[in-house]
Design a protein around this motif. Sequence first.
Motif, PDB file in Angstrom:
ATOM      1  N   VAL A 181      -6.701  -7.154 -15.831  1.00  0.00           N
ATOM      2  CA  VAL A 181      -7.366  -6.187 -16.508  1.00  0.00           C
ATOM      3  C   VAL A 181      -8.839  -6.941 -16.962  1.00  0.00           C
ATOM      4  O   VAL A 181      -9.950  -6.202 -16.902  1.00  0.00           O
ATOM      5  CB  VAL A 181      -6.552  -5.624 -17.794  1.00  0.00           C
ATOM      6  CG1 VAL A 181      -7.329  -4.760 -18.718  1.00  0.00           C
ATOM      7  CG2 VAL A 181      -5.451  -4.965 -17.101  1.00  0.00           C
TER       8      VAL A 181
ATOM      9  N   VAL B  86      -8.462   1.109 -19.321  1.00  0.00           N
ATOM     10  CA  VAL B  86      -7.315   0.862 -18.578  1.00  0.00           C
ATOM     11  C   VAL B  86      -6.286   0.930 -19.710  1.00  0.00           C
ATOM     12  O   VAL B  86      -6.253   0.393 -20.934  1.00  0.00           O
ATOM     13  CB  VAL B  86      -7.362  -0.335 -17.903  1.00  0.00           C
ATOM     14  CG1 VAL B  86      -5.899  -0.646 -17.340  1.00  0.00           C
ATOM     15  CG2 VAL B  86      -8.447  -0.788 -17.164  1.00  0.00           C
TER      16      VAL B  86
ATOM     17  N   PHE C 140      -9.184  -2.237  -8.886  1.00  0.00           N
ATOM     18  CA  PHE C 140      -8.289  -2.854  -9.688  1.00  0.00           C
ATOM     19  C   PHE C 140      -7.378  -3.584  -9.122  1.00  0.00           C
ATOM     20  O   PHE C 140      -6.722  -4.373  -9.463  1.00  0.00           O
ATOM     21  CB  PHE C 140      -7.821  -1.446 -10.786  1.00  0.00           C
ATOM     22  CG  PHE C 140      -6.646  -1.974 -11.750  1.00  0.00           C
ATOM     23  CD1 PHE C 140      -6.984  -2.765 -12.700  1.00  0.00           C
ATOM     24  CD2 PHE C 140      -5.348  -1.873 -11.328  1.00  0.00           C
ATOM     25  CE1 PHE C 140      -5.876  -3.132 -13.588  1.00  0.00           C
ATOM     26  CE2 PHE C 140      -4.302  -2.336 -12.146  1.00  0.00           C
ATOM     27  CZ  PHE C 140      -4.640  -2.952 -13.490  1.00  0.00           C
TER      28      PHE C 140
ATOM     29  N   GLN D 228     -12.373  -5.311 -15.835  1.00  0.00           N
ATOM     30  CA  GLN D 228     -13.293  -4.949 -16.890  1.00  0.00           C
ATOM     31  C   GLN D 228     -14.606  -5.464 -17.033  1.00  0.00           C
ATOM     32  O   GLN D 228     -15.555  -5.028 -17.511  1.00  0.00           O
ATOM     33  CB  GLN D 228     -12.668  -4.546 -18.209  1.00  0.00           C
ATOM     34  CG  GLN D 228     -11.504  -3.553 -17.937  1.00  0.00           C
ATOM     35  CD  GLN D 228     -11.046  -3.051 -19.417  1.00  0.00           C
ATOM     36  OE1 GLN D 228     -10.917  -3.858 -20.289  1.00  0.00           O
ATOM     37  NE2 GLN D 228     -10.872  -1.572 -19.419  1.00  0.00           N
TER      38      GLN D 228
END
Length: 312
Positions: A122, A134, A300, A126
């Motif tokens: 994550v 998220v 992702f 980002q």
Amino acid sequence: MIENGAGISWARRLKIRHLESFLVLDEAGTLTQAAAHLHMTQSAMSHWLAELESVAGTPLVVRGRKVQLTPAGHLLKRLAVNVLGDVSRTGREMNAVAAGRVPRLNVGSVWAGIAGGLPEAVGAFQRAHADVAVAIHDGPFDNLLKGLETRALDAVIGVLDARAHQPGLEHEVLFDDHVALVVGQGSKHWARSDALTFQDALHEQWVMPPPGTLTRIQMDAFLIEQEASWLVPRVETASLAMVQALLHTGDYVGVCSESMARYQASLGLFRQIRIDSSIRFGPITVMWNREHATATLQDFIGCLVAHARARN
């Protein structure tokens, strides 16, 4: 002033340009400087301010060498900041959608995924997609799969089984996991200097996942193999937070995935029990709907695969 019944009608006369210019005036401090920033004459700026105050129905600034906001002016400033922020954010989100990206991802994960590189993924994602939020949802795998079916979730991290091969689903294996036995700081065995074995913990109070969950099924099979099927847990819970609390404050033995056990041990919260035979948990995989795989989701998943494999 604006009457209660006119709460909407006055806003219909308000324009985005009004709000932008009002923030410029507040920052500039004088009509002259604000007019220069907006490429207007001072008389046009004064006319614009009078028009805005007419819309608001009350003075918004106190005129002087430097304009000061009235209480109503402060309220309008708050509105301007909120509205222009929403407009700007929506614009970025619409641009993202037009480019094949999405402004938000909803990801479901079992404990193993959360401990197996999801937080790092994550963070890395980002750093490259600062405009994408998220949301992480944890819980039993069956519940998460339902979220994937209803499109409430964009991807789900769980154990590879036949459901991953359903029509329309794609999956990528992240790592292979096992079941671990652990104690916490509340255990009488916590401070032991030697290795803690299954036999040491066999007659302790156990905390296990509920019947029917994959971890419990694997654990029950292990107990049969060890001729300890008589063992009955004192507590059954699917909540990691409850397991952490029980093991920290009470004399219990817990059951979780090995990836979670290693992660909690690195934080000084769990100590793993040595067992002679491995209790296989299964391959941890990320699953998603083929038809709903946006470019953002694919990026992702790429981060998730890289960090999960590097960690495990």
